[in-house]
Structure formats: C-alpha cells, structure tokens
Design a protein around this motif. Structure first.
Motif, mmCIF file in Angstrom:
data_model
loop_
_atom_site.group_PDB
_atom_site.id
_atom_site.type_symbol
_atom_site.label_atom_id
_atom_site.label_comp_id
_atom_site.label_asym_id
_atom_site.label_seq_id
_atom_site.Cartn_x
_atom_site.Cartn_y
_atom_site.Cartn_z
ATOM 1 N N ALA A 57 -1.786 -4.916 0.372
ATOM 2 C CA ALA A 57 -2.462 -5.753 -0.619
ATOM 3 C C ALA A 57 -3.113 -4.933 -1.743
ATOM 4 C CB ALA A 57 -3.522 -6.622 0.067
ATOM 5 N N LEU A 58 -3.757 -3.839 -1.390
ATOM 6 C CA LEU A 58 -4.478 -3.061 -2.415
ATOM 7 C C LEU A 58 -3.533 -2.478 -3.473
ATOM 8 C CD1 LEU A 58 -7.105 -1.325 -0.072
ATOM 9 C CD2 LEU A 58 -7.506 -3.268 -1.599
ATOM 10 N N PRO A 59 -2.454 -1.778 -3.075
ATOM 11 C CA PRO A 59 -1.558 -1.269 -4.122
ATOM 12 C C PRO A 59 -0.857 -2.370 -4.917
ATOM 13 C CG PRO A 59 -0.716 -0.714 -1.930
ATOM 14 C CD PRO A 59 -2.084 -1.270 -1.739
ATOM 15 N N ILE A 60 -0.595 -3.499 -4.291
ATOM 16 C CA ILE A 60 0.027 -4.611 -5.030
ATOM 17 C C ILE A 60 -0.946 -5.117 -6.096
ATOM 18 C CG2 ILE A 60 0.717 -7.053 -4.863
ATOM 19 C CD1 ILE A 60 2.080 -6.383 -2.219
ATOM 20 N N LEU A 61 -2.204 -5.317 -5.705
ATOM 21 C CA LEU A 61 -3.194 -5.813 -6.671
ATOM 22 C C LEU A 61 -3.354 -4.819 -7.813
ATOM 23 C CD1 LEU A 61 -5.826 -7.335 -4.222
ATOM 24 C CD2 LEU A 61 -4.369 -8.582 -5.848
ATOM 25 N N GLN A 62 -3.349 -3.534 -7.470
ATOM 26 C CA GLN A 62 -3.473 -2.519 -8.520
ATOM 27 C C GLN A 62 -2.295 -2.595 -9.493
ATOM 28 O OE1 GLN A 62 -5.308 1.052 -7.648
ATOM 29 N NE2 GLN A 62 -3.947 2.363 -8.845
ATOM 30 N N HIS A 63 -1.094 -2.734 -8.951
ATOM 31 C CA HIS A 63 0.093 -2.835 -9.818
ATOM 32 C C HIS A 63 -0.009 -4.037 -10.758
ATOM 33 C CE1 HIS A 63 4.215 -2.895 -11.206
ATOM 34 N NE2 HIS A 63 4.312 -4.150 -10.799
ATOM 35 N N LEU A 64 -0.410 -5.179 -10.201
ATOM 36 C CA LEU A 64 -0.498 -6.392 -11.024
ATOM 37 C C LEU A 64 -1.598 -6.262 -12.076
ATOM 38 C CD1 LEU A 64 -0.033 -9.287 -8.419
ATOM 39 C CD2 LEU A 64 1.691 -8.008 -9.684
ATOM 40 N N PHE A 65 -2.686 -5.601 -11.702
ATOM 41 C CA PHE A 65 -3.827 -5.464 -12.615
ATOM 42 C C PHE A 65 -3.516 -4.474 -13.734
ATOM 43 C CE2 PHE A 65 -7.974 -3.600 -13.777
ATOM 44 C CZ PHE A 65 -8.642 -4.750 -14.156
ATOM 45 N N VAL A 66 -2.942 -3.352 -13.372
ATOM 46 C CA VAL A 66 -2.669 -2.303 -14.352
ATOM 47 C C VAL A 66 -1.537 -2.720 -15.302
ATOM 48 C CG1 VAL A 66 -1.859 0.090 -14.602
ATOM 49 C CG2 VAL A 66 -3.574 -0.458 -12.882
ATOM 50 N N ASN A 67 -0.552 -3.421 -14.764
ATOM 51 C CA ASN A 67 0.573 -3.878 -15.584
ATOM 52 C C ASN A 67 0.486 -5.388 -15.787
ATOM 53 O OD1 ASN A 67 2.184 -1.210 -15.337
ATOM 54 N ND2 ASN A 67 1.774 -1.807 -13.222
ATOM 55 N N ARG A 68 -0.599 -5.817 -16.402
ATOM 56 C CA ARG A 68 -0.830 -7.255 -16.575
ATOM 57 C C ARG A 68 0.294 -7.941 -17.353
ATOM 58 N NH1 ARG A 68 -7.058 -6.458 -17.608
ATOM 59 N NH2 ARG A 68 -6.242 -4.384 -17.316
ATOM 60 N N SER A 69 0.546 -9.193 -16.996
ATOM 61 C CA SER A 69 1.507 -9.979 -17.770
ATOM 62 C C SER A 69 0.877 -11.340 -17.982
ATOM 63 C CB SER A 69 2.830 -10.129 -17.014
ATOM 64 O OG SER A 69 2.766 -11.223 -16.142
#
Ligand code: AMP
Length: 170
Positions: A57-69
């Motif tokens: 969950a943590l790396p997924i949230l980071q990916h979504l947050f850093v690469n916002r769409s």
C-alpha cells in the motif's frame, strides 16, 4: 534495520506510519517497498500479521501521489479472495492515505451496487475488490479499468485455491 525513510518513502508517508505507531519496517516491508518504488514486479510471501498490506500500500500511494493525474478512473487495483479482506485492506489504505487527496473504495459482493457505483463515479485512485463483484461492475460499465497501472493479487495462493483463476484472467 532500515528506517521507513531509508526505504525511499516520502515524508508524508513516513509521518503516516509513525502516527500509527510503527517504529521500523517489518522484514517484508524492508524488502518489498524499495523494489515496488523502483517499479518492479514483486512476489512476496510472509505469514499473516507481518505487515504485507503496508508493504504494497505505501509504495502504491507514493506512486499515485508523486505522479498525480487528474483522472477519475482507478490507477491501482487490489484483488482479494474475500469480502472481509477487501474491507480490511481498504481500511488500511484509507488510514495511510489521509491528507494525500487519494481516494479508495472497497468493491465486494453481498451488498448493494449503487453505493459502490456512486463512489466509483466520484473518482478513486485505488480499488480493492473481490473478483466476482468487480467483473459485475466491469460488465455493467460502472468501472473503467483502462487506467490501471498497478495490480496486486493479495493472498494469491488462496485466490487460486478458491478457484478464482478464470475471473482473475478476465
Ligand atoms: P498485515 O500483515 O498487513 O495484516 O498487518 C498486520 C498488523 O501489523 C496491522 O495491524 C498493521 O497495522 C501492523 N503493522 C504493519 N506494519 C507495521 C510496522 N512496520 N510496525 C508495526 N506494526 C505494523
């Protein structure tokens, strides 16, 4: 033992985990988080209660947050074998993602469709679902899976035992 920060997690998520009282990553978190942040495919095995949910969950949230769409369609999909696990995983994701502007929802059978449809329509970054109900939404056109970038098969061994393979392939 590495710290959450040394695994590459951003300050927001390091704060979220320390707010939950986690002082250091568990072994599966220490191994999986850097690999997932690196964009690699990971297969992890560990006993229940060893922190597997946060490990993905943590790396997924980071990916979504850093690469916002700006889109409304889910970008991460977590499949689970049971409703209880779907609800539990979504609750964890909800806890870690507070203040990040990333929304999640749990999609499982045995409850009415309309509240799930409403959540999907409002826009969610992460969908946690059991395969059967997800397929109902997919065939009804109420979930758009064309933007999914990250797929998690949670308790994959159990899903196979329960005969979910045809649904997962679909
Ligand atoms: P899980 O294996 O994902 O079901 O997690 C089991 C429990 O461990 C959950 O209650 C988590 O909140 C907790 N947990 C996850 N990661 C950590 C950590 N690094 N330190 C302490 N507790 C944790």
């Amino acid at each position: 033992m590495p710290s959450f920060q040394s695994l590459g997690l951003i300050a927001k998520l390091v704060k979220a985990v320390s707010a939950r009282g986690y002082t250091e990553p568990t072994p599966i978190q220490a191994k999986a988080i850097p690999a997932i942040l690196d964009g690699r495919d990971v297969m992890g095995g560990a006993q229940t209660g060893t922190g597997k949910t946060a490990a993905f969950a943590l790396p997924i949230l980071q990916h979504l947050f850093v690469n916002r769409s700006g889109g409304k369609a889910p970008r991460a999909l977590v499949l689970t074998p049971t409703r209880e696990l779907a609800a539990q995983v979504e609750e964890s994701i909800f806890g870690y993602s507070k203040g990040m502007g990333i929304y999640s929802c749990a999609i499982y059978g045995g409850v009415k469709m309309p509240p799930q449809v409403a959540k999907l329509r409002r826009g969610v970054g992460v969908v946690v679902a059991t395969p059967g109900r997800l397929l109902d939404h997919a065939s009804g056109g109420t979930v758009d899976l064309s933007c999914v970038e990250v797929l998690v098969l949670d308790e994959a061994d159990r899903m196979l035992d329960m005969g979910f393979m045809p649904d997962i392939r679909k």
